[in-house]
Design an enzyme around this catalytic site. Structure first.
Site, short mmCIF file in Angstrom:
data_model
loop_
_atom_site.label_atom_id
_atom_site.label_comp_id
_atom_site.label_asym_id
_atom_site.label_seq_id
_atom_site.Cartn_x
_atom_site.Cartn_y
_atom_site.Cartn_z
N ASP A 51 4.97 -49.71 -20.96
CA ASP A 51 3.42 -49.81 -20.65
C ASP A 51 3.24 -50.31 -19.27
O ASP A 51 2.66 -51.50 -19.18
CB ASP A 51 2.86 -50.77 -21.49
CG ASP A 51 3.05 -50.12 -23.06
OD1 ASP A 51 3.52 -49.30 -23.36
OD2 ASP A 51 2.32 -50.68 -24.29
N ASP B 151 5.14 -44.78 -22.82
CA ASP B 151 3.65 -45.03 -22.80
C ASP B 151 3.25 -45.69 -21.43
O ASP B 151 2.37 -46.51 -21.44
CB ASP B 151 3.03 -45.61 -23.98
CG ASP B 151 3.38 -45.17 -25.28
OD1 ASP B 151 3.74 -43.99 -25.29
OD2 ASP B 151 3.47 -46.08 -26.24
#
Ligand SMILES: *[C@@H]1O[C@H](CO)[C@@H](O)[C@H](O)[C@H]1NC(C)=O
Ligand SMILES: *[C@@H]1O[C@H](CO)[C@@H](O)[C@H](O)[C@H]1NC(C)=O
Ligand SMILES: *[C@@H]1O[C@H](CO)[C@@H](O)[C@H](O)[C@H]1NC(C)=O
Ligand SMILES: *[C@@H]1O[C@H](CO)[C@@H](O)[C@H](O)[C@H]1NC(C)=O
Ligand SMILES: *[C@@H]1O[C@H](CO)[C@@H](O)[C@H](O)[C@H]1NC(C)=O
Ligand SMILES: *[C@@H]1O[C@H](CO)[C@@H](O)[C@H](O)[C@H]1NC(C)=O
Length: 450
Positions: A217, A238
């Site tokens: 992230d 991600d």
């Protein structure tokens, strides 16, 4: 293929729905009203966007210029920040604190080379801020919080709280800055491993020759219109996520993991107001792995997740199927839009892609592959290269421009708070653990409200 990342639960959706009072069963009338206004808002947005796009198509961009921005650019102030002590400030936080609330002129923080070990938060009350450094000798803003790091109240700070540098105001520009989260890389499946380096929540933000460096992230492309040009983005799972409407051009996107990396978790969805306009578009980028692990181009954080890659070089680590539906049960019909156009390299073979991904035609690709995708004509300016103007804080420079002497303007509507309604960050791993962020967005929302 041994790495089906589909998660069993629609966790984020469920939490989201439960938090939206307008969608509770107890208030069906309100729900109808809210839905009605949501539809109206979207139709309005769509009409505006259509009109802008139509003008663009006939070459008439003259009246799309953002006047507020033009005014700000005509009134620049420079603060010099030097960790070694040669400037007006030794850290960015102190320089930001000196920017008057509701400033109407651009404030350039001239960041001298070095490591800035601090968490940076740019409040929405301070628009038109530029972080200007030298790409060859950058300013490195670094911190090492993860979602699991305890905050002042002893509770984990969560994904949003882990951010090294948070930009919540509009019209932000960065040039030659390294945004870094150097927390130790989380093990796949580890909870609370999210470690955001940069979170962009304001609209009309541009990044040139910047590096966004982290693991899980890394870049929270949270909300708004964003432009990333010639940037390097490094991460693991991600690592570009959120519901920004963003155009990435000429960027190097690098997976650092041995296991499985997921480049994007785009959160376009019908259930967050305005998010349906969002999507990530990559043009002329390169995708590769440093750790040797496989790379997915994206997985759907939202029911209508939208990502397009055009003219992008894809290394062999990009998996043949390309994309993953994650927790969306019927990705072929939920509104997901994943497409590729004229990509190259061993990872780009469109014939092996998952059935619901698109091999775009030129006319399908066109709306995405240019700064028009983010309505850039009205706000994207060339990067602030060249030598810095002198410090506006020095007594010899124009006294009128000194922020210390200027009364704060009342904030204009351009930076009204509009809190996101999302409550979750994308999951923390390739594994089947739901690994959602433990924090609730409402906590962060409080911080954001004016
Ligand atoms: C930033 O500079 C200010 C003023 O010099 C100082 O009080 C503060 O402790 C510094 N903050 C950090 C994080 O270094
Ligand atoms: C220039 O910007 C400063 C700081 O935002 C502001 O106080 C001042 O009023 C602006 N001047 C003009 C002429 O707009
Ligand atoms: C984060 O950085 C600080 C200071 O550089 C260091 O003391 C601390 O151990 C680091 N924390 C982790 C979890 O690495
Ligand atoms: C910014 O990035 C572009 C593309 O990599 C490069 O051509 C340019 O030289 C860079 N600018 C500087 C000042 O390094
Ligand atoms: C891609 O970027 C390179 C280098 O920045 C440039 O020379 C080339 O024209 C670009 N290609 C496209 C299709 O934009
Ligand atoms: C942001 O600015 C507003 C207006 O000055 C203030 O009320 C709010 O506390 C600030 N938020 C943070 C997190 O500093």
């Amino acid at each position: 293929m041994g790495c089906n990342m589909a998660l069993p639960l629609l966790l984020s959706m469920a939490v989201l729905a439960s938090q939206r009072h307008t969608l509770t069963a107890a208030a069906p009338a309100a729900a109808a009203g809210a839905f009605g206004s949501w539809v109206t808002d979207n139709q309005k947005d769509f009409a505006i966007n259509q009109a802008l796009y139509a003008k663009k198509a006939v070459g008439n961009t003259g009246d799309t210029i953002d006047e507020r921005l033009a005014k700000a650019e005509a009134n620049k102030t420079t603060y010099i920040v030097d960790p070694k002590g040669g400037g007006d400030y030794t850290n960015i936080t102190a320089a930001i604190a000196d920017i008057p609330e509701g400033n109407t002129g651009r404030v350039i923080l001239d960041l001298k080379p070095g490591v800035y070990r601090e968490k940076v938060f740019l409040n929405l009350s301070k628009p038109y801020v530029t972080f200007k450094a030298d790409p060859l000798n950058p300013a490195i803003i670094a911190w090492n919080d993860t979602a699991a790091t305890p905050g002042k109240d002893g509770k984990p700070v969560g994904t949003v709280g882990s951010t090294t540098c948070a930009i919540e105001s509009d019209y932000f520009v960065a040039y030659g800055v390294v945004f870094k989260n150097d927390a130790p890389l989380a093990k796949p499946g580890a909870k609370g491993g999210q470690a955001v380096a940069l979170r962009v929540f304001g609209t009309k933000a541009a990044f040139y020759n910047c590096t966004i460096d982290g693991g899980q992230d890394t870049l929270y492309d949270h909300k708004g219109l964003h432009y990333f040009k010639d940037c390097i983005i490094r991460g693991s799972v991600d690592f570009i996520f959120g519901f920004g409407r963003s155009f990435y051009e000429g960027c190097d996107i690098i997976s650092i993991v041995k296991e499985v990396a997921v480049l994007t978790a785009q959160q376009r969805t019908k259930t967050i107001e305005g998010a349906i306009e969002s999507g990530f578009s990559f043009k002329n980028c390169s995708i590769r792995g440093e750790g040797g692990g496989q790379i997915f181009l994206g997985r759907a954080w939202g029911d209508s997740s939208r990502v397009v890659y055009a003219y992008t070089e894809m290394s062999k680590e990009v998996v043949p199927v390309g994309w993953d539906g994650w927790n969306i049960k019927q990705p072929e019909s939920s509104g997901i839009y994943y497409g590729e156009f004229k990509c190259s390299g061993p990872g780009s073979d469109a014939r092996k892609r998952i059935g619901w991904a698109l091999d775009l035609t030129e006319s399908q690709a066109k709306p995405f592959i240019g700064t028009h995708y983010v309505f850039g004509d009205s706000w994207i300016r060339p990067p602030p290269t060249g030598s810095s103007p002198p410090s506006s804080k020095k007594p010899s420079s124009s006294a009128a421009a000194s922020p210390a002497d200027s009364p704060a303007e009342s904030p204009s509507s351009s930076f009204e708070a509009s809190s996101p309604e999302s409550s979750e960050a994308p999951a923390s791993s390739k594994a089947s653990s739901p690994a959602k962020s433990s924090e609730s967005y409402s906590k962060d929302k409080k911080k954001k409200e004016l």
